[in-house]
Design a protein around this motif. Sequence first.
Motif, PDB file in Angstrom:
ATOM      1  N   ILE A 170       2.668   2.127  -3.632  1.00 55.80           N
ATOM      2  CA  ILE A 170       1.327   2.531  -4.366  1.00 55.80           C
ATOM      3  C   ILE A 170       1.033   4.086  -4.039  1.00 55.80           C
ATOM      4  O   ILE A 170       0.601   4.937  -5.098  1.00 55.80           O
ATOM      5  CB  ILE A 170       0.296   1.705  -3.989  1.00 55.80           C
ATOM      6  CG1 ILE A 170      -0.006  -0.106  -4.360  1.00 55.80           C
ATOM      7  CG2 ILE A 170      -1.021   2.687  -4.859  1.00 55.80           C
ATOM      8  CD1 ILE A 170      -0.749  -0.570  -4.164  1.00 55.80           C
ATOM      9  N   THR A 171       1.378   3.987  -3.121  1.00 61.73           N
ATOM     10  CA  THR A 171       1.109   5.847  -2.614  1.00 61.73           C
ATOM     11  C   THR A 171       2.374   6.513  -3.090  1.00 61.73           C
ATOM     12  O   THR A 171       1.876   7.275  -3.365  1.00 61.73           O
ATOM     13  CB  THR A 171       0.304   5.907  -0.636  1.00 61.73           C
ATOM     14  OG1 THR A 171      -0.436   4.563  -0.632  1.00 61.73           O
ATOM     15  CG2 THR A 171       0.248   7.512  -0.654  1.00 61.73           C
ATOM     16  N   ALA A 199       2.228   7.307  -6.485  1.00 63.37           N
ATOM     17  CA  ALA A 199       1.259   8.437  -6.717  1.00 63.37           C
ATOM     18  C   ALA A 199       1.250   9.535  -6.400  1.00 63.37           C
ATOM     19  O   ALA A 199       1.349  10.145  -7.480  1.00 63.37           O
ATOM     20  CB  ALA A 199       0.166   7.786  -6.320  1.00 63.37           C
ATOM     21  N   SER A 251      -8.774   0.133  -6.542  1.00 62.37           N
ATOM     22  CA  SER A 251      -9.283   1.160  -6.035  1.00 62.37           C
ATOM     23  C   SER A 251      -8.232   2.362  -5.635  1.00 62.37           C
ATOM     24  O   SER A 251      -8.073   3.959  -6.154  1.00 62.37           O
ATOM     25  CB  SER A 251      -9.622   1.204  -4.140  1.00 62.37           C
ATOM     26  OG  SER A 251      -7.732   0.837  -3.356  1.00 62.37           O
ATOM     27  N   GLU A 252      -6.916   1.868  -6.365  1.00 64.08           N
ATOM     28  CA  GLU A 252      -6.434   2.879  -7.084  1.00 64.08           C
ATOM     29  C   GLU A 252      -5.728   3.328  -8.533  1.00 64.08           C
ATOM     30  O   GLU A 252      -5.341   2.634  -9.170  1.00 64.08           O
ATOM     31  CB  GLU A 252      -4.469   1.771  -5.989  1.00 64.08           C
ATOM     32  CG  GLU A 252      -4.627   2.263  -4.752  1.00 64.08           C
ATOM     33  CD  GLU A 252      -4.760   3.753  -3.812  1.00 64.08           C
ATOM     34  OE1 GLU A 252      -4.126   4.363  -5.330  1.00 64.08           O
ATOM     35  OE2 GLU A 252      -4.371   2.964  -2.713  1.00 64.08           O
ATOM     36  N   ARG A 275       0.866  -1.097  -0.060  1.00 66.34           N
ATOM     37  CA  ARG A 275       0.252   0.198   0.044  1.00 66.34           C
ATOM     38  C   ARG A 275       1.280   1.194   0.041  1.00 66.34           C
ATOM     39  O   ARG A 275       0.838   2.516  -0.694  1.00 66.34           O
ATOM     40  CB  ARG A 275      -0.835   0.529   1.404  1.00 66.34           C
ATOM     41  CG  ARG A 275      -2.216   1.384   0.813  1.00 66.34           C
ATOM     42  CD  ARG A 275      -2.628   0.858   2.528  1.00 66.34           C
ATOM     43  NE  ARG A 275      -1.888   1.081   3.470  1.00 66.34           N
ATOM     44  CZ  ARG A 275      -2.665  -0.385   4.235  1.00 66.34           C
ATOM     45  NH1 ARG A 275      -3.644  -1.105   4.093  1.00 66.34           N
ATOM     46  NH2 ARG A 275      -2.004  -0.105   5.408  1.00 66.34           N
TER      47      ARG A 275
END
Length: 281
Positions: A178-179, A182, A216-217, A175
């Motif tokens: 991925i953050t 982004a 969701s990403e 997680r």
Amino acid sequence: MSSSALPLFRFGIIADPQYAAIPPHAAMDRYYANSLAKVAEAIEIFNGEDLSFVMTLGDVIDRSFSSFDDIQPIYEKLRHEALFLLGNHDFSVSAGHRSEVATRLGMPSPYYSFCRHGWRFIVLDGNEVSTFAPPEGHPHRALAARMLAELEEKGASNAHRWNAALSDAQFAWLRDQITEAAKTGEKVIVMNHYPVHPPSEHGMWDSERIVALLASERNVVAYLNGHDHVGNYGKAGACHFVNFKGVVDTETENAFAIVEVHPDRLEIRGFGREESRTLAF
């Protein structure tokens, strides 16, 4: 040729060579010893292409630590970077060798990430919570036994000892990766040995939370895996889930791919039994 016809970069994919110097399992259509020639054939084709790297999606061997001695020299002929991730069969070695598998494959750690051309690749260790990979007595083994028992009680199709799960720590790391991607404007491709979508008997025990996160990403483009040798495809949210076919299956037919990364799509060029696909994003 328009600029959109030229990919930003390309990479190669091999799934499940499962090499071992043993007779074939005819009922399962697996020809373990033939994988040496098939991987060599794939590498010959890869060497004729401009690739950033070649990823093998786990199960390099079927069993026995000495199998690495036969198959790894084949990879040394590759003129591109050879990258690996861990499959369940890679741990079908004596207990003393289990902790050495990632190092033997030249991996920086059991799970890791790397960047190419402004894209982030997140490489998972799907075996972390399992009944076979952790050392005897490790809490992950006990957790795996509990998870498997719960799934068996529910009659879940993926309640098998040859599947596994991520630890909560690895899931949090996924997680966070991925953050971070982004924030830096990177698109993400996740790679793992096990499928998570569509649901199947080969799926990770914790597939649901992984799919929920990836779907969701917005910057997660694809999840690439092996393990289910017949291959599969699905989509959840904007994320494409591609299960590549196993090299070890069939006596003579190969299966591997070249993935071309474009600004608006992935073009998968399948060889042998592997299918070609266009995945728009």
